[in-house]
Design a protein around this motif. Structure first.
Motif, PDB file in Angstrom:
ATOM      1  N   MET A  68       0.847  -1.170   0.000  1.00 47.63           N
ATOM      2  CA  MET A  68       0.000   0.000   0.000  1.00 47.63           C
ATOM      3  C   MET A  68       0.897   1.238   0.000  1.00 47.63           C
ATOM      4  O   MET A  68       1.968   1.243   0.584  1.00 47.63           O
ATOM      5  N   ARG A  69       0.412   2.253  -0.670  1.00 45.91           N
ATOM      6  CA  ARG A  69       1.149   3.505  -0.720  1.00 45.91           C
ATOM      7  C   ARG A  69       0.151   4.644  -0.607  1.00 45.91           C
ATOM      8  O   ARG A  69      -0.864   4.666  -1.297  1.00 45.91           O
ATOM      9  N   LEU A  70       0.456   5.590   0.267  1.00 47.57           N
ATOM     10  CA  LEU A  70      -0.421   6.748   0.415  1.00 47.57           C
ATOM     11  C   LEU A  70      -0.211   7.702  -0.754  1.00 47.57           C
ATOM     12  O   LEU A  70       0.889   7.794  -1.308  1.00 47.57           O
ATOM     13  N   THR A  71      -1.254   8.420  -1.097  1.00 46.41           N
ATOM     14  CA  THR A  71      -1.155   9.376  -2.190  1.00 46.41           C
ATOM     15  C   THR A  71      -0.367  10.600  -1.761  1.00 46.41           C
ATOM     16  O   THR A  71      -0.192  10.884  -0.571  1.00 46.41           O
ATOM     17  N   GLN A  72       0.084  11.329  -2.741  1.00 53.35           N
ATOM     18  CA  GLN A  72       0.779  12.587  -2.499  1.00 53.35           C
ATOM     19  C   GLN A  72      -0.148  13.567  -1.760  1.00 53.35           C
ATOM     20  O   GLN A  72       0.292  14.316  -0.905  1.00 53.35           O
ATOM     21  N   PHE A  73      -1.422  13.518  -2.076  1.00 49.22           N
ATOM     22  CA  PHE A  73      -2.400  14.384  -1.432  1.00 49.22           C
ATOM     23  C   PHE A  73      -2.395  14.151   0.081  1.00 49.22           C
ATOM     24  O   PHE A  73      -2.366  15.090   0.871  1.00 49.22           O
ATOM     25  N   SER A  74      -2.408  12.889   0.498  1.00 50.28           N
ATOM     26  CA  SER A  74      -2.371  12.567   1.925  1.00 50.28           C
ATOM     27  C   SER A  74      -1.056  12.998   2.557  1.00 50.28           C
ATOM     28  O   SER A  74      -1.031  13.521   3.680  1.00 50.28           O
ATOM     29  N   ASP A  75       0.029  12.763   1.855  1.00 47.78           N
ATOM     30  CA  ASP A  75       1.348  13.183   2.339  1.00 47.78           C
ATOM     31  C   ASP A  75       1.354  14.686   2.594  1.00 47.78           C
ATOM     32  O   ASP A  75       1.760  15.156   3.659  1.00 47.78           O
ATOM     33  N   TYR A  76       0.883  15.449   1.631  1.00 47.66           N
ATOM     34  CA  TYR A  76       0.855  16.900   1.773  1.00 47.66           C
ATOM     35  C   TYR A  76      -0.092  17.322   2.894  1.00 47.66           C
ATOM     36  O   TYR A  76       0.198  18.260   3.635  1.00 47.66           O
ATOM     37  N   ALA A  77      -1.223  16.634   3.025  1.00 47.77           N
ATOM     38  CA  ALA A  77      -2.171  16.978   4.088  1.00 47.77           C
ATOM     39  C   ALA A  77      -1.522  16.813   5.457  1.00 47.77           C
ATOM     40  O   ALA A  77      -1.662  17.685   6.330  1.00 47.77           O
ATOM     41  N   LEU A  78      -0.809  15.720   5.649  1.00 50.98           N
ATOM     42  CA  LEU A  78      -0.133  15.509   6.931  1.00 50.98           C
ATOM     43  C   LEU A  78       0.957  16.547   7.158  1.00 50.98           C
ATOM     44  O   LEU A  78       1.113  17.056   8.276  1.00 50.98           O
ATOM     45  N   ARG A  79       1.678  16.898   6.117  1.00 51.08           N
ATOM     46  CA  ARG A  79       2.724  17.926   6.250  1.00 51.08           C
ATOM     47  C   ARG A  79       2.125  19.274   6.649  1.00 51.08           C
ATOM     48  O   ARG A  79       2.662  19.977   7.504  1.00 51.08           O
ATOM     49  N   VAL A  80       1.013  19.643   6.018  1.00 50.20           N
ATOM     50  CA  VAL A  80       0.347  20.915   6.333  1.00 50.20           C
ATOM     51  C   VAL A  80      -0.111  20.921   7.785  1.00 50.20           C
ATOM     52  O   VAL A  80       0.121  21.889   8.524  1.00 50.20           O
ATOM     53  N   LEU A  81      -0.757  19.855   8.202  1.00 54.05           N
ATOM     54  CA  LEU A  81      -1.247  19.791   9.578  1.00 54.05           C
ATOM     55  C   LEU A  81      -0.104  19.814  10.588  1.00 54.05           C
ATOM     56  O   LEU A  81      -0.192  20.491  11.615  1.00 54.05           O
ATOM     57  N   MET A  82       0.953  19.094  10.305  1.00 55.13           N
ATOM     58  CA  MET A  82       2.100  19.083  11.215  1.00 55.13           C
ATOM     59  C   MET A  82       2.726  20.467  11.328  1.00 55.13           C
ATOM     60  O   MET A  82       3.067  20.925  12.420  1.00 55.13           O
ATOM     61  N   TYR A  83       2.866  21.140  10.192  1.00 48.52           N
ATOM     62  CA  TYR A  83       3.462  22.475  10.205  1.00 48.52           C
ATOM     63  C   TYR A  83       2.574  23.445  10.984  1.00 48.52           C
ATOM     64  O   TYR A  83       3.064  24.224  11.804  1.00 48.52           O
ATOM     65  N   ALA A  84       1.283  23.392  10.745  1.00 51.62           N
ATOM     66  CA  ALA A  84       0.364  24.271  11.473  1.00 51.62           C
ATOM     67  C   ALA A  84       0.400  23.974  12.968  1.00 51.62           C
ATOM     68  O   ALA A  84       0.355  24.889  13.797  1.00 51.62           O
ATOM     69  N   ALA A  85       0.506  22.706  13.330  1.00 55.68           N
ATOM     70  CA  ALA A  85       0.590  22.330  14.744  1.00 55.68           C
ATOM     71  C   ALA A  85       1.862  22.838  15.394  1.00 55.68           C
ATOM     72  O   ALA A  85       1.881  23.162  16.580  1.00 55.68           O
ATOM     73  N   GLU A  86       2.923  22.926  14.614  1.00 56.89           N
ATOM     74  CA  GLU A  86       4.205  23.419  15.123  1.00 56.89           C
ATOM     75  C   GLU A  86       4.213  24.934  15.334  1.00 56.89           C
ATOM     76  O   GLU A  86       5.093  25.455  16.010  1.00 56.89           O
ATOM     77  N   HIS A  87       3.249  25.625  14.738  1.00 53.38           N
ATOM     78  CA  HIS A  87       3.202  27.082  14.822  1.00 53.38           C
ATOM     79  C   HIS A  87       1.833  27.557  15.324  1.00 53.38           C
ATOM     80  O   HIS A  87       1.155  28.327  14.645  1.00 53.38           O
ATOM     81  N   PRO A  88       1.424  27.111  16.511  1.00 55.02           N
ATOM     82  CA  PRO A  88       0.088  27.460  17.003  1.00 55.02           C
ATOM     83  C   PRO A  88      -0.064  28.931  17.377  1.00 55.02           C
ATOM     84  O   PRO A  88      -1.178  29.440  17.468  1.00 55.02           O
ATOM     85  N   GLU A  89       1.046  29.608  17.542  1.00 56.32           N
ATOM     86  CA  GLU A  89       1.021  30.998  17.995  1.00 56.32           C
ATOM     87  C   GLU A  89       0.737  32.002  16.879  1.00 56.32           C
ATOM     88  O   GLU A  89       0.563  33.181  17.136  1.00 56.32           O
ATOM     89  N   ARG A  90       0.687  31.502  15.634  1.00 55.83           N
ATOM     90  CA  ARG A  90       0.491  32.422  14.510  1.00 55.83           C
ATOM     91  C   ARG A  90      -0.197  31.728  13.345  1.00 55.83           C
ATOM     92  O   ARG A  90      -0.317  30.507  13.333  1.00 55.83           O
ATOM     93  N   LEU A  91      -0.620  32.538  12.391  1.00 59.90           N
ATOM     94  CA  LEU A  91      -1.173  32.005  11.147  1.00 59.90           C
ATOM     95  C   LEU A  91      -0.020  31.641  10.218  1.00 59.90           C
ATOM     96  O   LEU A  91       0.994  32.338  10.181  1.00 59.90           O
ATOM     97  N   VAL A  92      -0.176  30.548   9.491  1.00 58.15           N
ATOM     98  CA  VAL A  92       0.812  30.182   8.479  1.00 58.15           C
ATOM     99  C   VAL A  92       0.162  30.372   7.111  1.00 58.15           C
ATOM    100  O   VAL A  92      -1.051  30.292   6.972  1.00 58.15           O
ATOM    101  N   THR A  93       0.974  30.643   6.110  1.00 58.77           N
ATOM    102  CA  THR A  93       0.442  30.892   4.773  1.00 58.77           C
ATOM    103  C   THR A  93       0.774  29.733   3.834  1.00 58.77           C
ATOM    104  O   THR A  93       1.707  28.961   4.077  1.00 58.77           O
ATOM    105  N   ILE A  94       0.008  29.654   2.770  1.00 58.39           N
ATOM    106  CA  ILE A  94       0.266  28.633   1.763  1.00 58.39           C
ATOM    107  C   ILE A  94       1.635  28.847   1.133  1.00 58.39           C
ATOM    108  O   ILE A  94       2.371  27.889   0.891  1.00 58.39           O
ATOM    109  N   THR A  95       1.999  30.088   0.902  1.00 56.25           N
ATOM    110  CA  THR A  95       3.313  30.378   0.332  1.00 56.25           C
ATOM    111  C   THR A  95       4.420  29.897   1.258  1.00 56.25           C
ATOM    112  O   THR A  95       5.397  29.282   0.815  1.00 56.25           O
ATOM    113  N   GLU A  96       4.277  30.147   2.541  1.00 55.37           N
ATOM    114  CA  GLU A  96       5.255  29.683   3.528  1.00 55.37           C
ATOM    115  C   GLU A  96       5.364  28.157   3.508  1.00 55.37           C
ATOM    116  O   GLU A  96       6.459  27.599   3.509  1.00 55.37           O
TER     117      GLU A  96
END
Length: 159
Positions: free
Chosen positions: A1-29
């Motif tokens: 089994m292999r996860l899609t790139q979409f799932s990979d990116y979703a987890l990366r986005v959530l992890m990054y947002a969780a790492e920066h709870p004190e501020r808003l993060v942008t798509i460009t960032e």
């Protein structure tokens, strides 16, 4: 089994947002940090916001943040929402199953058990477990990792 790139990116986005709870993060960032296309990330972010994982703040100074506490976001739940197909073999879909072994096959039972174990394991993990709340930390330093062949090297964010 292999996860899609979409799932990979979703987890990366959530992890990054969780790492920066004190501020808003942008798509460009996010795109710059992960070296991913903005357009791909935009699709992922829209899905995550629509699923209740992210809150999107529009306008000047806007961005993204988690819509829920990281400890309440189960990784298995996220993947069930981002993956479209967990049919490991043809017989998992009764509508298209043409395998002559299906009535007597024991492999499907084993594969179903493995898939259940996969999700049981991921349902036990929260976003907080994968980020600073659980002891890990994503930062902008990189470390070199050998590839499976041992020849070329690539860099990834340090954990």
């Amino acid at each position: 089994m292999r996860l899609t790139q979409f799932s990979d990116y979703a987890l990366r986005v959530l992890m990054y947002a969780a790492e920066h709870p004190e501020r808003l993060v942008t798509i460009t960032e996010l795109a710059d940090f992960h070296r991913i296309s903005r357009s791909h990330l935009t699709k992922v972010v829209v899905h995550l916001a629509g699923s209740g994982y992210l809150q999107s703040v529009r306008g000047r100074g806007g961005g993204l943040r988690l819509a829920r506490e990281a400890a309440s976001i189960r990784i298995g739940e996220v993947l069930r929402g981002t993956e479209e197909d967990f049919r490991l073999v043809e017989c998992f879909d009764r509508r298209t199953d043409a395998c002559v072994l299906t009535p007597h096959c024991r492999l499907a039972c084993g594969l179903h058990a493995a898939l259940d174990a996969f999700f049981q394991s991921l349902d036990g993990l929260t976003l907080a477990d994968l980020t600073a709340g659980g002891g890990a930390r994503i930062d902008t330093q990189t470390v070199a990792l050998p590839t499976p062949t041992g020849r070329a090297r690539r860099t990834v964010p340090a954990a």
